[in-house]
Design a protein around this motif. Structure first.
Motif, PDB file in Angstrom:
ATOM      1  N   ASN A   5       0.816  -1.207   0.000  1.00 60.60           N
ATOM      2  CA  ASN A   5       0.000   0.000   0.000  1.00 60.60           C
ATOM      3  C   ASN A   5       0.848   1.253   0.000  1.00 60.60           C
ATOM      4  OD1 ASN A   5      -2.358  -1.524   0.102  1.00 60.60           O
ATOM      5  ND2 ASN A   5      -2.353  -1.576   2.347  1.00 60.60           N
ATOM      6  N   SER A   6       2.123   1.131   0.404  1.00 61.67           N
ATOM      7  CA  SER A   6       3.011   2.286   0.495  1.00 61.67           C
ATOM      8  C   SER A   6       3.862   2.461  -0.756  1.00 61.67           C
ATOM      9  CB  SER A   6       3.930   2.125   1.712  1.00 61.67           C
ATOM     10  OG  SER A   6       4.632   0.908   1.635  1.00 61.67           O
ATOM     11  N   SER A   7       3.444   1.862  -1.864  1.00 60.23           N
ATOM     12  CA  SER A   7       4.277   1.847  -3.059  1.00 60.23           C
ATOM     13  C   SER A   7       4.545   3.233  -3.620  1.00 60.23           C
ATOM     14  CB  SER A   7       3.638   0.969  -4.144  1.00 60.23           C
ATOM     15  OG  SER A   7       2.340   1.451  -4.466  1.00 60.23           O
ATOM     16  N   ASN A   8       3.745   4.232  -3.266  1.00 59.54           N
ATOM     17  CA  ASN A   8       3.961   5.582  -3.775  1.00 59.54           C
ATOM     18  C   ASN A   8       4.702   6.475  -2.784  1.00 59.54           C
ATOM     19  OD1 ASN A   8       2.612   5.113  -6.246  1.00 59.54           O
ATOM     20  ND2 ASN A   8       0.629   5.389  -5.230  1.00 59.54           N
ATOM     21  N   CYS A   9       5.111   5.930  -1.653  1.00 60.74           N
ATOM     22  CA  CYS A   9       5.791   6.711  -0.621  1.00 60.74           C
ATOM     23  C   CYS A   9       7.273   6.865  -0.924  1.00 60.74           C
ATOM     24  CB  CYS A   9       5.641   6.048   0.739  1.00 60.74           C
ATOM     25  SG  CYS A   9       3.997   6.132   1.428  1.00 60.74           S
ATOM     26  N   LYS A  10       7.834   7.963  -0.457  1.00 61.81           N
ATOM     27  CA  LYS A  10       9.276   8.170  -0.474  1.00 61.81           C
ATOM     28  C   LYS A  10       9.775   8.036   0.955  1.00 61.81           C
ATOM     29  CE  LYS A  10       9.287   9.115  -4.861  1.00 61.81           C
ATOM     30  NZ  LYS A  10       9.848   8.127  -5.831  1.00 61.81           N
ATOM     31  N   PHE A  11      10.816   7.232   1.160  1.00 64.67           N
ATOM     32  CA  PHE A  11      11.266   6.954   2.511  1.00 64.67           C
ATOM     33  C   PHE A  11      12.785   6.881   2.571  1.00 64.67           C
ATOM     34  CE2 PHE A  11      10.499   2.870   0.429  1.00 64.67           C
ATOM     35  CZ  PHE A  11      11.681   2.182   0.685  1.00 64.67           C
ATOM     36  N   ILE A  12      13.328   6.840   3.790  1.00 63.82           N
ATOM     37  CA  ILE A  12      14.769   6.777   4.034  1.00 63.82           C
ATOM     38  C   ILE A  12      15.070   5.590   4.933  1.00 63.82           C
ATOM     39  CG2 ILE A  12      16.738   7.969   5.108  1.00 63.82           C
ATOM     40  CD1 ILE A  12      15.237  10.621   4.416  1.00 63.82           C
ATOM     41  N   LEU A 227      12.700   5.165  10.230  1.00 59.41           N
ATOM     42  CA  LEU A 227      12.650   3.834   9.625  1.00 59.41           C
ATOM     43  C   LEU A 227      14.051   3.288   9.415  1.00 59.41           C
ATOM     44  CD1 LEU A 227      10.033   4.665   6.842  1.00 59.41           C
ATOM     45  CD2 LEU A 227       9.571   3.639   9.076  1.00 59.41           C
ATOM     46  N   GLU A 228      14.203   1.970   9.552  1.00 62.45           N
ATOM     47  CA  GLU A 228      15.490   1.333   9.314  1.00 62.45           C
ATOM     48  C   GLU A 228      15.276  -0.140   8.982  1.00 62.45           C
ATOM     49  OE1 GLU A 228      17.505   1.760  13.116  1.00 62.45           O
ATOM     50  OE2 GLU A 228      16.700  -0.171  13.778  1.00 62.45           O
ATOM     51  N   VAL A 250       8.917  -0.980   2.937  1.00 66.88           N
ATOM     52  CA  VAL A 250       7.503  -0.725   2.659  1.00 66.88           C
ATOM     53  C   VAL A 250       6.594  -1.548   3.568  1.00 66.88           C
ATOM     54  CG1 VAL A 250       7.863   0.030   0.280  1.00 66.88           C
ATOM     55  CG2 VAL A 250       7.532  -2.413   0.759  1.00 66.88           C
ATOM     56  N   HIS A 251       7.063  -2.723   3.976  1.00 59.59           N
ATOM     57  CA  HIS A 251       6.258  -3.553   4.877  1.00 59.59           C
ATOM     58  C   HIS A 251       6.190  -2.938   6.272  1.00 59.59           C
ATOM     59  CE1 HIS A 251       5.878  -6.685   1.870  1.00 59.59           C
ATOM     60  NE2 HIS A 251       7.190  -6.633   1.681  1.00 59.59           N
ATOM     61  N   MET A 252       7.275  -2.317   6.707  1.00 56.06           N
ATOM     62  CA  MET A 252       7.260  -1.618   7.991  1.00 56.06           C
ATOM     63  C   MET A 252       6.366  -0.383   7.933  1.00 56.06           C
ATOM     64  SD  MET A 252      10.399  -3.308   7.798  1.00 56.06           S
ATOM     65  CE  MET A 252      11.962  -2.421   7.830  1.00 56.06           C
ATOM     66  N   ILE A 253       6.394   0.290   6.810  1.00 52.72           N
ATOM     67  CA  ILE A 253       5.547   1.482   6.647  1.00 52.72           C
ATOM     68  C   ILE A 253       4.075   1.093   6.769  1.00 52.72           C
ATOM     69  CG2 ILE A 253       4.783   3.240   5.006  1.00 52.72           C
ATOM     70  CD1 ILE A 253       7.662   3.249   3.893  1.00 52.72           C
ATOM     71  N   ASP A 254       3.690   0.023   6.100  1.00 58.65           N
ATOM     72  CA  ASP A 254       2.298  -0.418   6.171  1.00 58.65           C
ATOM     73  C   ASP A 254       1.902  -0.795   7.598  1.00 58.65           C
ATOM     74  OD1 ASP A 254       1.940  -0.005   3.478  1.00 58.65           O
ATOM     75  OD2 ASP A 254       2.347  -2.084   2.916  1.00 58.65           O
ATOM     76  N   LYS A 255       2.800  -1.471   8.311  1.00 63.27           N
ATOM     77  CA  LYS A 255       2.494  -1.855   9.690  1.00 63.27           C
ATOM     78  C   LYS A 255       2.410  -0.639  10.604  1.00 63.27           C
ATOM     79  CE  LYS A 255       1.738  -4.883  12.942  1.00 63.27           C
ATOM     80  NZ  LYS A 255       0.519  -5.730  12.943  1.00 63.27           N
ATOM     81  N   LEU A 256       3.277   0.335  10.379  1.00 65.77           N
ATOM     82  CA  LEU A 256       3.208   1.568  11.174  1.00 65.77           C
ATOM     83  C   LEU A 256       1.919   2.332  10.890  1.00 65.77           C
ATOM     84  CD1 LEU A 256       6.878   2.860  10.988  1.00 65.77           C
ATOM     85  CD2 LEU A 256       5.633   2.266  13.070  1.00 65.77           C
TER      86      LEU A 256
END
Length: 283
Positions: A5-12, A227-228, A250-256
Motif C-alpha cells: 500500500n506504500s508503493s507511492n511513498c518516499k522513505f529513508i 525507519l530502518e 515498505v512492509h514496515m511502513i504499512d504496519k506503522l
C-alpha cells in the motif's frame, strides 16, 4: 518492486549494512530495487576500522544516495579498542570539513560522515569487555559533542548503563537514533526523555509475537521514530528469514500506518521530517 500500500511513498533507510559481503554479488540490483520501492537515501554504519573504509567506498559509489556513519560497534570492542578508536578518529578527521578538525593536511575528495556510529553497549553475549565498552562508548559520545554529529546507538541488555553515560552529556549532544528499538513502554519512555533523539524502528515491528505495535501506539509519537532495516538482518514479515534489504521497508511502513491509524503517506512524510531534523544532509 514490493507489492505494498506504500508503493507511492518516499522513505529513508537510516541503518543498512549495504557494504557487507552479503551484498557483494548484487549490490547494484539491491540499490535499484530500493530506488524503485521509493527509497531516497540509505545510511550506512561502520562497525570497526575496516568497515569504515568499505562504508566510505560504498557511499562514494552511490553518491547522493548512500551516506556514511563512522564508529566502533560495541561487539568489536576488544583488547585493541584504543588503537581502533584512534584509527577511526583519524578517518573521521580526514572526512569532515577542515574547520572542524585540527589536522594541518587533509585528503581531497573526501566524504563527510553524517553521524558517529554504530556505537553503544552490548552485554547480550558477554560482559568480558564491559568496562572497555563503557569507555569506548563514552569516548565516541564525546566525539558527537565535539563535532556536533548525531549518534547511531546500538544497545542490548545495557540500557541503564547507556542512559547513565548519555545523561552526562545530555545538554550538549546534538541528538541521534536509538537503533533497533524493541523494548517495552517503560524503556521507551526513558529513551524519549532525550528529546533530541528518536527510536529506530525495523522489521521486528512486523513479527507475530512483537509487542512493539502496542508500545508505539501507547507512548511513542510519530515525531520520535525513523525507519530502518539493519539489513541484511531482521527482514520483516512476510519475508522473515530472507536477507533483508532497503526495499522491504515498505512492509514496515504499512504496519506503522496500521499501528498509528494513519496513511502510509503520513508515515513517510513524518519519518522523513524526523530524519531531516536529526541529520544534516545536503540534498
Amino acid at each position: 518492486m514490493v507489492d505494498s500500500n506504500s508503493s507511492n511513498c518516499k522513505f529513508i533507510d537510516t541503518h543498512c549494512h549495504l557494504d557487507g559481503e552479503e551484498f557483494n554479488d548484487d549490490r547494484d540490483a539491491v540499490v535499484q530495487r530500493a530506488r524503485e520501492a521509493g527509497c531516497t537515501s540509505i545510511f550506512l554504519p561502520a562497525i570497526d576500522v575496516a568497515s569504515c573504509q568499505t562504508v566510505l567506498d560504498t557511499c562514494k559509489h552511490y553518491p547522493d544516495f548512500c551516506y556514511p556513519m563512522l564508529g566502533l560497534h560495541p561487539e568489536e570492542v576488544k583488547s585493541d579498542w584504543k588503537e581502533q578508536l584512534e584509527q577511526i578518529r583519524q578517518i573521521i578527521k580526514l572526512n569532515i570539513p577542515l574547520e572542524l578538525c585540527s589536522l594541518s593536511k587533509r585528503e581531497s575528495s573526501q566524504f563527510k560522515p553524517i553521524a558517529i556510529g554504530e556505537v553503544g553497549l552490548d552485554y547480550y553475549w558477554s560482559r568480558e569487555f564491559e568496562q572497555e565498552q563503557l569507555l569506548a562508548f563514552e569516548e565516541q559520545v564525546r566525539w558527537s559533542v565535539e563535532l556536533q554529529l548525531p549518534l547511531m546507538i546500538h544497545c542490548r541488555k545495557a540500557q541503564n548503563e547507556m542512559v547513565a553515560v548519555l545523561k552526562k552529556y545530555a545538554n550538549d549532544l546534538p541528538g541521534g537514533v536509538f537503533h533497533c528499538f524493541t523494548g517495552n513502554e517503560q524503556e521507551a519512555r526513558q529513551l524519549l526523555e532525550f528529546d533530541r533523539f528518536v527510536l529506530g524502528i525495523g522489521g521486528v515491528l512486523t513479527f507475530k509475537k512483537s509487542h512493539l505495535p502496542e508500545v508505539l501506539s501507547a507512548c511513542v509519537p510519530l515525531s520520535r521514530i525513523v525507519l530502518e532495516t539493519d539489513a541484511p538482518y531482521m527482514a520483516p514479515v512476510p519475508l522473515r528469514g530472507q536477507r533483508n534489504e532497503s526495499s522491504y521497508i515498505v512492509h514496515m511502513i504499512d504496519k506503522l500506518a496500521e499501528t498509528y491509524g494513519v496513511s502510509a503517506e503520513e508515515i513517510c512524510q513524518q519519518t522523513n521530517g524526523n530524519v531531516a531534523r536529526i541529520f544534516s544532509l545536503k540534498r
